[in-house]
Design an enzyme around this catalytic site. Structure first.
Site, PDB file in Angstrom:
ATOM      1  N   GLU A  16       0.821  -1.205   0.000  1.00 28.93           N
ATOM      2  CA  GLU A  16       0.000   0.000   0.000  1.00 28.93           C
ATOM      3  C   GLU A  16       0.859   1.261   0.000  1.00 28.93           C
ATOM      4  OE1 GLU A  16      -3.873  -1.610   2.441  1.00 28.93           O
ATOM      5  OE2 GLU A  16      -2.104  -1.105   3.587  1.00 28.93           O
ATOM      6  N   ASP A 218     -11.939  -5.129  -2.529  1.00 28.62           N
ATOM      7  CA  ASP A 218     -12.785  -6.327  -2.547  1.00 28.62           C
ATOM      8  C   ASP A 218     -14.161  -5.967  -2.025  1.00 28.62           C
ATOM      9  OD1 ASP A 218     -12.954  -7.104   0.542  1.00 28.62           O
ATOM     10  OD2 ASP A 218     -10.934  -6.417   0.127  1.00 28.62           O
TER      11      ASP A 218
HETATM   12  N1  SAH Z   1      -2.990 -11.942   4.231  1.00 29.84           N
HETATM   13  C1  SAH Z   1      -3.027 -10.508   4.144  1.00 29.84           C
HETATM   14  C2  SAH Z   1      -3.805  -9.962   5.290  1.00 29.84           C
HETATM   15  C3  SAH Z   1      -4.337  -8.613   5.004  1.00 29.84           C
HETATM   16  S1  SAH Z   1      -5.600  -8.161   6.092  1.00 29.84           S
HETATM   17  C4  SAH Z   1      -1.631  -9.965   4.003  1.00 29.84           C
HETATM   18  O1  SAH Z   1      -0.893  -9.853   4.989  1.00 29.84           O
HETATM   19  O2  SAH Z   1      -1.243  -9.679   2.881  1.00 29.84           O
HETATM   20  C5  SAH Z   1      -6.408  -6.964   5.108  1.00 29.84           C
HETATM   21  C6  SAH Z   1      -5.866  -5.569   5.148  1.00 29.84           C
HETATM   22  O3  SAH Z   1      -6.552  -4.791   4.176  1.00 29.84           O
HETATM   23  C7  SAH Z   1      -6.116  -4.869   6.472  1.00 29.84           C
HETATM   24  O4  SAH Z   1      -5.047  -4.005   6.756  1.00 29.84           O
HETATM   25  C8  SAH Z   1      -7.456  -4.134   6.255  1.00 29.84           C
HETATM   26  O5  SAH Z   1      -7.417  -2.829   6.775  1.00 29.84           O
HETATM   27  C9  SAH Z   1      -7.663  -4.092   4.746  1.00 29.84           C
HETATM   28  N2  SAH Z   1      -8.850  -4.787   4.195  1.00 29.84           N
HETATM   29  C10 SAH Z   1      -9.085  -4.918   2.866  1.00 29.84           C
HETATM   30  N3  SAH Z   1     -10.215  -5.617   2.634  1.00 29.84           N
HETATM   31  C11 SAH Z   1     -10.732  -5.940   3.857  1.00 29.84           C
HETATM   32  C12 SAH Z   1     -11.871  -6.700   4.271  1.00 29.84           C
HETATM   33  N4  SAH Z   1     -12.690  -7.272   3.383  1.00 29.84           N
HETATM   34  N5  SAH Z   1     -12.093  -6.841   5.611  1.00 29.84           N
HETATM   35  C13 SAH Z   1     -11.253  -6.270   6.501  1.00 29.84           C
HETATM   36  N6  SAH Z   1     -10.147  -5.580   6.165  1.00 29.84           N
HETATM   37  C14 SAH Z   1      -9.867  -5.401   4.848  1.00 29.84           C
END
Ligand code: SAH
Length: 251
Positions: A16, A218
């Protein structure tokens, strides 16, 4: 050089913020609480850039570090989020004006979603900052078509900027039934993520200006994990970099 205090730019994940960092002249970096804080100059502004890590506690720790150590005048959080509102599509931009911790529940002692000790169930962005982020996002969208070519998968060319309520909780939402529950519990909420409302709470306590801008990666349903990963690796970094570049020109 603009002499006012530093602007902090924060995101949860490296993808990001990678592009933002590569656009800046980094003057120094400092390690604190396991986080690397990059001090930089960008568009004649002094900035500090940091990855908070994922979730409310990681975001809160990072915010305290920024405020206590880096003389920041404002904190701008950026990154990606899942859509809660039906009106949002992948590729749209969300500027947060209100932030709710959707997993906070101290009922019946306190009303649901109210963090005990606070008068309302939401925290607010600093209004001028939110307005500037909206304007910057609109300008960035105009430039985006030249930079990001991903229409085959995401309809980025018709992307829009929305501003309103963002939900935060320590859960990645990837279920339409959970997302529908969030819609019912928070009518009008735009998006869900995992950090914003925690940063907003710390900023409220310190009296630090806060704003947030996120791109929808998403739709917080069964497809979320796939869309999220693809969006993150392909376009998230360019999006954030364009928005932040436009924002720093405005403030
Ligand atoms: N496995 C991933 C985990 C990311 S968690 C990794 O480490 O690459 C998702 C991140 O994106 C969080 O920081 C959150 O703020 C954001 N995010 C994007 N889509 C989301 C969703 N559907 N629910 C919750 N957070 C989401």
């Amino acid at each position: 050089m603009n002499q006012s205090k530093r602007i902090a730019i924060v995101a949860a994940l490296e993808d990001e913020i990678a592009q933002i960092l590569s656009n800046m002249t980094i003057t120094e970096s400092k390690l604190l609480a396991g986080r690397k804080f990059w001090l930089a100059v960008h568009h004649d502004r002094e900035v500090v850039v940091v990855l908070s890590g994922i979730g409310k506690v990681a975001a809160a720790i990072t915010t305290v570090c920024l405020i206590e150590n880096f003389e920041v005048s404002q904190i701008v959080y950026t990154g990606v989020a899942g859509a809660v509102s039906e009106a949002l599509n992948v590729g749209d931009i969300v500027v947060g004006t209100r932030f709710i911790q959707h997993d906070m529940d101290a009922s019946p002692l306190f009303p649901r979603f109210v963090v005990p000790g606070y008068p309302t169930h939401y925290f607010e962005a600093e209004p001028q900052l939110a307005m500037n982020l909206k304007e910057a996002s609109e300008k960035a969208l105009m430039g985006l078509a030249n930079v990001v070519r991903f229409d085959g998968l995401f309809k980025l060319r018709s992307a829009q900027v929305h501003s309103g309520t963002v939900l935060s909780g320590d859960q990645f939402i990837s279920s339409s039934s959970v997302r529908d529950r969030l819609r019912r519990e928070h009518p009008g909420a735009l998006a869900v993520e995992m950090e914003g409302a925690a940063v907003a709470q710390v900023c409220k306590d310190y009296g630090t200006q806060f704003g947030m801008v996120r791109t929808v990666s998403d739709s917080a349903e069964e497809q979320a994990e796939k869309d999220f990963s693809l969006f993150l690796s392909s376009v998230a970094s360019q999006y954030s970099a364009l928005i932040i570049k436009e924002y720093l020109k405005l403030c």
